[in-house]
Scaffold this motif. Structure first.
Motif, PDB file in Angstrom:
ATOM      1  N   PHE A 331       0.100  -4.450 -10.861  1.00 20.51           N
ATOM      2  CA  PHE A 331       0.846  -5.081  -9.779  1.00 20.51           C
ATOM      3  C   PHE A 331       2.031  -4.249  -9.286  1.00 20.51           C
ATOM      4  O   PHE A 331       2.887  -4.766  -8.572  1.00 20.51           O
ATOM      5  CB  PHE A 331       1.323  -6.463 -10.223  1.00 20.51           C
ATOM      6  CG  PHE A 331       0.198  -7.363 -10.634  1.00 20.51           C
ATOM      7  CD1 PHE A 331      -0.560  -8.020  -9.684  1.00 20.51           C
ATOM      8  CD2 PHE A 331      -0.134  -7.512 -11.977  1.00 20.51           C
ATOM      9  CE1 PHE A 331      -1.622  -8.829 -10.053  1.00 20.51           C
ATOM     10  CE2 PHE A 331      -1.201  -8.324 -12.355  1.00 20.51           C
ATOM     11  CZ  PHE A 331      -1.950  -8.989 -11.389  1.00 20.51           C
ATOM     12  N   GLY A 332       2.101  -2.979  -9.658  1.00 21.47           N
ATOM     13  CA  GLY A 332       3.180  -2.134  -9.191  1.00 21.47           C
ATOM     14  C   GLY A 332       3.159  -1.990  -7.676  1.00 21.47           C
ATOM     15  O   GLY A 332       2.123  -1.668  -7.093  1.00 21.47           O
ATOM     16  N   SER A 333       4.296  -2.205  -7.027  1.00 23.36           N
ATOM     17  CA  SER A 333       4.340  -2.230  -5.563  1.00 23.36           C
ATOM     18  C   SER A 333       4.266  -0.849  -4.929  1.00 23.36           C
ATOM     19  O   SER A 333       4.080  -0.727  -3.720  1.00 23.36           O
ATOM     20  CB  SER A 333       5.618  -2.921  -5.099  1.00 23.36           C
ATOM     21  OG  SER A 333       6.771  -2.220  -5.541  1.00 23.36           O
ATOM     22  N   LYS A 334       4.437   0.218  -5.737  1.00 21.41           N
ATOM     23  CA  LYS A 334       4.380   1.580  -5.198  1.00 21.41           C
ATOM     24  C   LYS A 334       3.111   2.325  -5.600  1.00 21.41           C
ATOM     25  O   LYS A 334       3.041   3.553  -5.463  1.00 21.41           O
ATOM     26  CB  LYS A 334       5.609   2.376  -5.644  1.00 21.41           C
ATOM     27  CG  LYS A 334       6.912   1.891  -5.032  1.00 21.41           C
ATOM     28  CD  LYS A 334       8.073   2.784  -5.460  1.00 21.41           C
ATOM     29  CE  LYS A 334       9.391   2.313  -4.866  1.00 21.41           C
ATOM     30  NZ  LYS A 334      10.532   3.162  -5.303  1.00 21.41           N
ATOM     31  N   ARG A 335       2.120   1.598  -6.078  1.00 19.62           N
ATOM     32  CA  ARG A 335       0.851   2.267  -6.358  1.00 19.62           C
ATOM     33  C   ARG A 335       0.345   2.938  -5.078  1.00 19.62           C
ATOM     34  O   ARG A 335       0.565   2.454  -3.970  1.00 19.62           O
ATOM     35  CB  ARG A 335      -0.179   1.258  -6.879  1.00 19.62           C
ATOM     36  CG  ARG A 335       0.035   0.873  -8.340  1.00 19.62           C
ATOM     37  CD  ARG A 335      -0.929  -0.207  -8.778  1.00 19.62           C
ATOM     38  NE  ARG A 335      -0.733  -1.441  -7.994  1.00 19.62           N
ATOM     39  CZ  ARG A 335      -1.623  -2.437  -7.946  1.00 19.62           C
ATOM     40  NH1 ARG A 335      -2.765  -2.324  -8.605  1.00 19.62           N
ATOM     41  NH2 ARG A 335      -1.368  -3.522  -7.258  1.00 19.62           N
ATOM     42  N   ILE A 336      -0.349   4.050  -5.238  1.00 18.50           N
ATOM     43  CA  ILE A 336      -0.679   4.922  -4.107  1.00 18.50           C
ATOM     44  C   ILE A 336      -2.121   4.680  -3.654  1.00 18.50           C
ATOM     45  O   ILE A 336      -3.027   4.609  -4.480  1.00 18.50           O
ATOM     46  CB  ILE A 336      -0.459   6.389  -4.516  1.00 18.50           C
ATOM     47  CG1 ILE A 336       1.015   6.593  -4.911  1.00 18.50           C
ATOM     48  CG2 ILE A 336      -0.848   7.336  -3.390  1.00 18.50           C
ATOM     49  CD1 ILE A 336       1.288   7.898  -5.618  1.00 18.50           C
ATOM     50  N   PRO A 337      -2.354   4.546  -2.352  1.00 22.25           N
ATOM     51  CA  PRO A 337      -3.692   4.233  -1.852  1.00 22.25           C
ATOM     52  C   PRO A 337      -4.733   5.299  -2.178  1.00 22.25           C
ATOM     53  O   PRO A 337      -4.420   6.482  -2.299  1.00 22.25           O
ATOM     54  CB  PRO A 337      -3.497   4.124  -0.337  1.00 22.25           C
ATOM     55  CG  PRO A 337      -2.038   3.868  -0.146  1.00 22.25           C
ATOM     56  CD  PRO A 337      -1.359   4.597  -1.261  1.00 22.25           C
ATOM     57  N   SER A 338      -5.983   4.840  -2.249  1.00 19.77           N
ATOM     58  CA  SER A 338      -7.102   5.748  -2.518  1.00 19.77           C
ATOM     59  C   SER A 338      -7.838   6.140  -1.247  1.00 19.77           C
ATOM     60  O   SER A 338      -8.828   6.866  -1.305  1.00 19.77           O
ATOM     61  CB  SER A 338      -8.102   5.063  -3.457  1.00 19.77           C
ATOM     62  OG  SER A 338      -8.775   4.000  -2.778  1.00 19.77           O
ATOM     63  N   VAL A 339      -7.389   5.642  -0.101  1.00 18.43           N
ATOM     64  CA  VAL A 339      -8.180   5.813   1.108  1.00 18.43           C
ATOM     65  C   VAL A 339      -7.323   6.286   2.284  1.00 18.43           C
ATOM     66  O   VAL A 339      -6.165   5.902   2.426  1.00 18.43           O
ATOM     67  CB  VAL A 339      -8.915   4.494   1.467  1.00 18.43           C
ATOM     68  CG1 VAL A 339      -7.935   3.380   1.774  1.00 18.43           C
ATOM     69  CG2 VAL A 339      -9.899   4.674   2.601  1.00 18.43           C
TER      70      VAL A 339
END
Length: 415
Positions: A331-339
């Motif tokens: 649930f980390g809000s700064k996780r980085i997109p894969s797309v």
């Protein structure tokens, strides 16, 4: 504007390996005009006097169209014979048994209406879903290993669901053997042999060489800007002159010709440290689920290095995830997109000619879909006025492959 209200009802789940019938249909009570009625398996495509404004909102004209109301249920698809997630390290015991687990048994109520104006087919597709799922294999930081990892593509358990919402439709092109009786099930083959790492033992392909099925596949994140879905088809599994039928390599899903509206945020590997992470990042951004292609070089920065502590370098700065829970798994809000996404053809080429306007209402999805009745493309189904065509549909709720499905449906195009 009339908003379709989904009815809470007892869900009677009937499990089959390759599909579900309409035996689990529960009539809606008081959701439509008595004179119009509803059906669990036949979509009556109304001849509109005036076409709806194609914007995702529900115009009054849709109240004239009889709804097909049913449930799409996730059924078993056969045991895994090889791990699908890289995080499992080849240990099959870490993953659920059936290919559709941990979604098996879930059921999604939906309404489907149809209309045409003599040129275009219009569909209004609504289904219940409280969550607009947008986390698709996002990158997170593991503080123990000091490594960047991606969320699993295939959920290992009910709290491991980090993917996007999707839908799928299948229509026959011509008259493929068995489609009228089986719809989607005739393209689904299980128990396939010789799976290689990451390959599923259930695949879609046609039984007979030369047959085709039209396949529309909408993906919430990847089609956010394109406002279309991937218009593709399923054929026989030839690859480089080799017949792959019966094997786990026999994936015969193809896209129609046209620009791709999305691509993966490729992996970056630091040649000095061997550390791996995403190629592009948006420093400081929170709750973002894709990177727009036009942002690369401006707000989106290309990664130039990752040190042994996981600190990312890019031109102009660094990202230090250590001690910052915003980069954490789950649930980390700064996780980085894969797309990475871009508009693609936006209805101007074969791949994007099935246009979709999508709105998440807070309680479910509300989508208007439009395509020409006849495109002239041999890889597209033809919708003939005055005739019926069989079809099947699928709903993916925060899932990569697990889908609720309703097969054995038919669409009648009104004169």
């Amino acid at each position: 504007m009339k908003i379709f209200k989904l009815i809470t009802a007892l869900i009677i789940t009937v499990t089959f390996v390759l599909g579900c019938t309409h035996d689990d249909y529960v009539p809606a009570n008081g959701t439509g005009d008595v004179g119009i009625g509803e059906s669990p398996d036949e979509l009556l495509v109304k001849k509109f006097s005036t076409a709806p404004v194609f914007d995702g909102d529900i115009d009054d004209i849709w109240s004239e169209a009889r709804p097909l109301i049913n449930k799409a249920t996730v059924t078993g698809a056969g045991d895994r014979e090889i791990t699908l997630n890289g995080s499992s390290g080849g240990n099959l015991s870490l993953e659920p048994t059936d290919l559709m687990d941990p979604y098996t048994g879930e059921s999604y109520s939906y309404s489907l209406r149809g209309g045409h104006d003599g040129e275009y087919l219009y569909l209004l597709f609504e289904w219940e879903d409280d969550t607009d799922s947008q986390q698709r294999e996002s990158w997170f930081f593991n503080p123990i290993t000091k490594q960047w990892q991606q969320e699993n593509k295939y959920a290992n358990h009910k709290n491991d669901k980090f993917y996007e919402d999707k839908f799928g439709f299948m229509f026959p092109i011509g008259n493929p053997a068995g489609f009228s009786e089986g719809t989607c099930t005739v393209t689904c083959h299980g128990g396939l042999t010789d799976p290689q790492p990451g390959q599923k033992v259930t695949r879609h392909y046609m039984k007979n060489d030369g047959e085709l099925t039209d396949f529309w596949h909408w993906k919430r994140d990847r089609h956010a800007l394109a406002e279309a879905c991937d218009d593709g088809y399923i054929d026989y599994p030839w690859k480089d002159g080799v017949d792959l039928s019966g094997t786990a390599a026999a994936n015969a899903r193809r896209n129609d010709e046209g620009a791709g509206p999305y691509a993966n945020n490729q992996k970056f590997t630091d040649t000095d440290t061997g550390m791996v992470g995403p190629l592009y990042v948006v420093p400081g951004a929170e709750n973002y689920y894709w990177i727009v292609k036009s942002e690369i070089g401006t707000v989106a920065k290309e990664v130039t290095g990752i040190d042994e502590n996981g600190i990312i370098s890019y031109e102009g700065g660094t990202i230090d995830p250590n001690g910052d829970p915003a980069y954490s798994q789950g649930f980390g809000s700064k996780r980085i997109p894969s797309v990475i996404i871009n508009p693609g053809g936006q209805g101007n080429d074969g791949r994007s000619e099935v246009q979709v306007k999508a709105i998440h209402t807070g309680s479910g999805w509300q989508l208007e879909i439009r395509r020409l009745l006849y495109t002239g493309d041999p890889t597209d189904a033809e919708f003939k006025i005055g005739e019926s065509i069989p079809f099947g549909l699928a709903i993916f709720n925060n899932a990569a492959i697990a889908h609720g499905q309703t097969n054995y449906l038919s669409m009648k195009i009104e004169n």
